[in-house]
Design a protein around this motif. Sequence first.
Motif, mmCIF file in Angstrom:
data_model
loop_
_atom_site.group_PDB
_atom_site.id
_atom_site.type_symbol
_atom_site.label_atom_id
_atom_site.label_comp_id
_atom_site.label_asym_id
_atom_site.label_seq_id
_atom_site.Cartn_x
_atom_site.Cartn_y
_atom_site.Cartn_z
ATOM 1 N N LEU A 20 0.828 -1.207 0.000
ATOM 2 C CA LEU A 20 0.000 0.000 0.000
ATOM 3 C C LEU A 20 0.866 1.263 0.000
ATOM 4 N N ARG A 21 1.929 1.272 0.782
ATOM 5 C CA ARG A 21 2.838 2.421 0.761
ATOM 6 C C ARG A 21 3.407 2.639 -0.627
ATOM 7 N N ASP A 22 3.716 1.544 -1.288
ATOM 8 C CA ASP A 22 4.358 1.609 -2.604
ATOM 9 C C ASP A 22 3.397 2.097 -3.679
ATOM 10 N N ILE A 23 2.205 1.532 -3.742
ATOM 11 C CA ILE A 23 1.307 1.877 -4.855
ATOM 12 C C ILE A 23 0.768 3.295 -4.732
ATOM 13 N N TYR A 24 0.764 3.845 -3.508
ATOM 14 C CA TYR A 24 0.334 5.231 -3.346
ATOM 15 C C TYR A 24 1.515 6.200 -3.356
ATOM 16 N N SER A 25 2.708 5.685 -3.748
ATOM 17 C CA SER A 25 3.878 6.572 -3.860
ATOM 18 C C SER A 25 4.669 6.226 -5.121
ATOM 19 N N ASP A 26 5.745 5.441 -4.994
ATOM 20 C CA ASP A 26 6.662 5.235 -6.114
ATOM 21 C C ASP A 26 6.262 4.125 -7.084
ATOM 22 N N ARG A 27 5.428 3.178 -6.633
ATOM 23 C CA ARG A 27 4.955 2.060 -7.467
ATOM 24 C C ARG A 27 6.106 1.223 -8.025
ATOM 25 N N ASN A 58 -8.887 -0.720 -10.277
ATOM 26 C CA ASN A 58 -9.524 -1.371 -9.140
ATOM 27 C C ASN A 58 -10.467 -0.381 -8.454
ATOM 28 N N GLU A 59 -11.688 -0.800 -8.212
ATOM 29 C CA GLU A 59 -12.663 0.124 -7.629
ATOM 30 C C GLU A 59 -12.310 0.520 -6.195
ATOM 31 N N ALA A 60 -11.424 -0.220 -5.543
ATOM 32 C CA ALA A 60 -11.015 0.131 -4.178
ATOM 33 C C ALA A 60 -9.815 1.071 -4.159
ATOM 34 N N TYR A 61 -9.188 1.287 -5.327
ATOM 35 C CA TYR A 61 -8.074 2.225 -5.393
ATOM 36 C C TYR A 61 -8.626 3.646 -5.323
ATOM 37 N N GLU A 62 -8.050 4.470 -4.441
ATOM 38 C CA GLU A 62 -8.539 5.831 -4.244
ATOM 39 C C GLU A 62 -7.484 6.834 -4.715
ATOM 40 N N PRO A 63 -7.645 7.431 -5.902
ATOM 41 C CA PRO A 63 -6.667 8.401 -6.414
ATOM 42 C C PRO A 63 -6.419 9.562 -5.462
ATOM 43 N N VAL A 64 -7.425 9.928 -4.664
ATOM 44 C CA VAL A 64 -7.277 11.063 -3.768
ATOM 45 C C VAL A 64 -6.207 10.800 -2.707
ATOM 46 N N VAL A 65 -5.879 9.526 -2.475
ATOM 47 C CA VAL A 65 -4.879 9.174 -1.456
ATOM 48 C C VAL A 65 -3.467 9.181 -2.050
ATOM 49 N N GLN A 66 -3.360 9.202 -3.372
ATOM 50 C CA GLN A 66 -2.051 9.147 -4.018
ATOM 51 C C GLN A 66 -1.144 10.259 -3.487
ATOM 52 N N GLY A 67 0.061 9.879 -3.076
ATOM 53 C CA GLY A 67 1.027 10.832 -2.536
ATOM 54 C C GLY A 67 0.935 11.042 -1.039
ATOM 55 N N ALA A 123 -6.604 3.394 6.777
ATOM 56 C CA ALA A 123 -6.590 4.516 5.853
ATOM 57 C C ALA A 123 -7.504 4.274 4.652
ATOM 58 N N PRO A 124 -8.120 5.326 4.125
ATOM 59 C CA PRO A 124 -8.873 5.184 2.866
ATOM 60 C C PRO A 124 -7.953 4.628 1.774
ATOM 61 N N GLY A 125 -8.507 3.783 0.922
ATOM 62 C CA GLY A 125 -7.721 3.197 -0.154
ATOM 63 C C GLY A 125 -7.050 1.894 0.210
ATOM 64 N N ALA A 126 -7.113 1.493 1.492
ATOM 65 C CA ALA A 126 -6.465 0.245 1.901
ATOM 66 C C ALA A 126 -7.126 -0.974 1.276
ATOM 67 N N GLY A 127 -8.382 -0.812 0.841
ATOM 68 C CA GLY A 127 -9.116 -1.949 0.296
ATOM 69 C C GLY A 127 -8.538 -2.523 -0.978
ATOM 70 N N VAL A 128 -7.690 -1.765 -1.677
ATOM 71 C CA VAL A 128 -7.095 -2.302 -2.893
ATOM 72 C C VAL A 128 -6.216 -3.515 -2.576
ATOM 73 N N ALA A 129 -5.749 -3.617 -1.335
ATOM 74 C CA ALA A 129 -4.875 -4.732 -0.956
ATOM 75 C C ALA A 129 -5.632 -6.008 -0.655
ATOM 76 N N ASP A 130 -6.966 -5.946 -0.485
ATOM 77 C CA ASP A 130 -7.678 -7.197 -0.211
ATOM 78 C C ASP A 130 -8.623 -7.601 -1.339
ATOM 79 N N ASP A 131 -8.460 -6.951 -2.471
ATOM 80 C CA ASP A 131 -9.145 -7.393 -3.687
ATOM 81 C C ASP A 131 -8.735 -8.840 -3.971
ATOM 82 N N LYS A 132 -9.686 -9.666 -4.410
ATOM 83 C CA LYS A 132 -9.385 -11.096 -4.579
ATOM 84 C C LYS A 132 -8.475 -11.392 -5.763
ATOM 85 N N ALA A 133 -8.333 -10.440 -6.689
ATOM 86 C CA ALA A 133 -7.353 -10.615 -7.758
ATOM 87 C C ALA A 133 -5.964 -10.198 -7.257
ATOM 88 N N ILE A 134 -5.900 -9.105 -6.495
ATOM 89 C CA ILE A 134 -4.634 -8.676 -5.900
ATOM 90 C C ILE A 134 -4.103 -9.745 -4.960
#
Length: 470
Positions: A93-100, A116-125, A305-316
């Motif tokens: 989560l730290r990585d995808i919302y920063s350097d990827r 991913n619908e759980a990814y929150e662009p507003v949290v980027q950075g 934190a908002p956006g954490a749900g991208v890490a428990d997506d069943k494809a992720i």
Amino acid sequence: MFDEMYDGAKSRKEYKIIEDWVAREGIEALLTKRDEAESLFRRIGITFAVYGEGGDPDRLIPFDMIPRVFGPAEWDKIERGSIQRADALNAFLRDIYSDREIIRAGKVPEAMILNNEAYEPVVQGYTPPLGIYSHVVGVDLVRVSEDELYVLEDNCRTPSGVSYVLQNREVMSRMFPELFQSNMIRPVDGYGDMLAEAMQAAAPPMCEGEPTLALLTPGHFNSAYFEHSFLADQMGIELVEGGDLFVKDNRVYMRTTQGPERVDVLYRRIDDAFLDPKAFRPDSMLGVPGIIDAMKAGGVTIVNAPGAGVADDKAIYTYVPDMIRFYLGEEPILPNVPTWRCAEDEDYKYVMAHLPELVVKEVHGSGGYGMLIGPAATKEEIETYAKRMEADPDGFIAQPTLALSTAPVLTEHGLAPRHVDLRPFVISGKTTRLIPSGLTRVAMREGSLVVNSSQGGGVKDTWVLNAEVN
């Protein structure tokens, strides 16, 4: 399938204490105690709300009197594997919302994150204090043999159920105090302190002095409201709703009879979409306008934190073993269930050709809904499900039908095996740790593999022994 209590006609050594206890008490006495426990749960208000089925939505989760038991070595593997997994997920989560970096390394497809619908662009950075996005992670485990445990899925958004872990133990120790007098069973009563310490460690940059903590609930109509109020009480913090809070100068305040009081760390049990009408759904009446701006400015920390749900997506989920190797430089202690990603052509073709043999899940599904259990489905159900998959292959994953382990439950006719899973709750703060127990969910219907409380599953106390039994 593996029976956790019996090895043939003989009980496994960890369950000797249970075998002796059942023989001493007798089935009839235990059934009477079970009725007393249900009455106690009802008086306390330990209910789980299920909507859309008619009747009273507030119902008791069936409580089974026969505890599930783990020896120290068994638990050590679960503990180390769960902590490893939570650490890797937070690094992801730290990585995808920063350097990827994991995307640039070709380990995870960028589209799988950005679409991913759980990814929150507003949290980027935004990087939360201590770099922790998911302070509470529920790791769902299944067992298939004495030595084989698999991770079924991860819960990084707002995992629920820990209140039942604590209340199950409270009821068992009240009804059968003699079982706990020998100190053979590790205690679980430190969860509230552990969570509060993690929240205090997550104080935002603008916090001065001791941080003020609060728990944000959608309200008493929420299915897990009992847990929200229970945890607030356990931690000695305020239970608040969105209307109790407001934002001023990038600080969050709660309204009190003595005037506004600052809130520094907020344990939210509201979905991202409803958290802030300025940042997400403008029609939300549950959240706090401006709280995301306050979070990004360092005025408040939101747990999880908002956006954490991208890490428990069943494809992720299928990439978590790669995350462990990439971020931690370690091999996974707890393996994933073998999984086919229907977004990939070859996997999709295989799954469509073997639907009667597989368990198929929606990538964003939860609560046991939207699943196809191939071996238990009719031909018509399989055909209907296949049409859904044809319309959106990316929305599904598939797994083999595992022979889940069984543990004994109390029935009118004695003990009977039922399928179980386990959800340990990992807390990340200055350290990553968990209490020596977890939520054991049990499929109360004979032969059923569905353990979810929303679909009739029950719960039982989960014991971790202090020492190996000879």
